[in-house]
Design a protein around this motif. Structure first.
Motif, short mmCIF file in Angstrom:
data_model
loop_
_atom_site.label_atom_id
_atom_site.label_comp_id
_atom_site.label_asym_id
_atom_site.label_seq_id
_atom_site.Cartn_x
_atom_site.Cartn_y
_atom_site.Cartn_z
N LEU A 34 -39.56 31.89 15.05
CA LEU A 34 -38.72 32.51 14.02
C LEU A 34 -37.39 31.78 13.88
O LEU A 34 -36.91 31.58 12.76
CB LEU A 34 -38.49 33.99 14.36
N ARG A 35 -36.80 31.36 15.00
CA ARG A 35 -35.54 30.60 14.92
C ARG A 35 -35.73 29.31 14.15
O ARG A 35 -34.89 28.91 13.34
CB ARG A 35 -35.02 30.31 16.33
N ARG A 36 -36.84 28.62 14.41
CA ARG A 36 -37.09 27.35 13.71
C ARG A 36 -37.25 27.57 12.21
O ARG A 36 -36.72 26.79 11.42
CB ARG A 36 -38.35 26.68 14.26
N VAL A 37 -37.95 28.60 11.83
CA VAL A 37 -38.14 28.89 10.41
C VAL A 37 -36.79 29.17 9.75
O VAL A 37 -36.49 28.66 8.66
CB VAL A 37 -39.10 30.08 10.21
N LEU A 38 -35.96 29.96 10.41
CA LEU A 38 -34.66 30.30 9.84
C LEU A 38 -33.72 29.10 9.80
O LEU A 38 -32.95 28.95 8.85
CB LEU A 38 -34.03 31.46 10.63
N GLU A 39 -33.76 28.23 10.81
CA GLU A 39 -32.94 27.02 10.79
C GLU A 39 -33.37 26.08 9.68
O GLU A 39 -32.52 25.50 9.00
CB GLU A 39 -33.03 26.31 12.15
N ASP A 40 -34.68 25.94 9.49
CA ASP A 40 -35.18 25.07 8.41
C ASP A 40 -34.76 25.61 7.05
O ASP A 40 -34.42 24.85 6.15
CB ASP A 40 -36.70 24.95 8.48
N ALA A 41 -34.79 26.92 6.89
CA ALA A 41 -34.42 27.52 5.61
C ALA A 41 -32.93 27.38 5.35
O ALA A 41 -32.49 27.33 4.20
CB ALA A 41 -34.83 28.99 5.59
#
Length: 79
Positions: A34-41
């Motif tokens: 979830l952190r990776r998805v939010l950082e990419d966004a």
């Protein structure tokens, strides 16, 4: 915080096996994902200007030899 999430069986099995191999709890893997998805966004892809060049960079510029008056006439017409 506890919550319930529906995950495809095949994905859940992959996560469970990965957790066993790495020794990480599944909770940590879910949080990391979830952190990776939010950082990419948060960091959108940089815009790349499309190349709309005409001709070749080595070609002679036909406008360089024109005077300002000639350029204006070519752009706006002779009025």
């Amino acid at each position: 915080m506890k919550t319930t999430v529906e995950i495809a069986d095949a994905l859940f099995d992959r996560v469970r096996r990965h957790a066993q191999r790495t020794g990480k709890p599944m909770r940590a893997l879910f949080e990391e994902g979830l952190r990776r998805v939010l950082e990419d966004a948060a960091q959108p892809e940089p815009y790349v200007m499309p190349d709309r060049s005409v001709g070749s960079a080595s070609d002679e510029n036909p406008l360089e030899s024109m005077s300002w008056q000639d350029l204006r006439a070519a752009i706006y017409g002779d009025h």
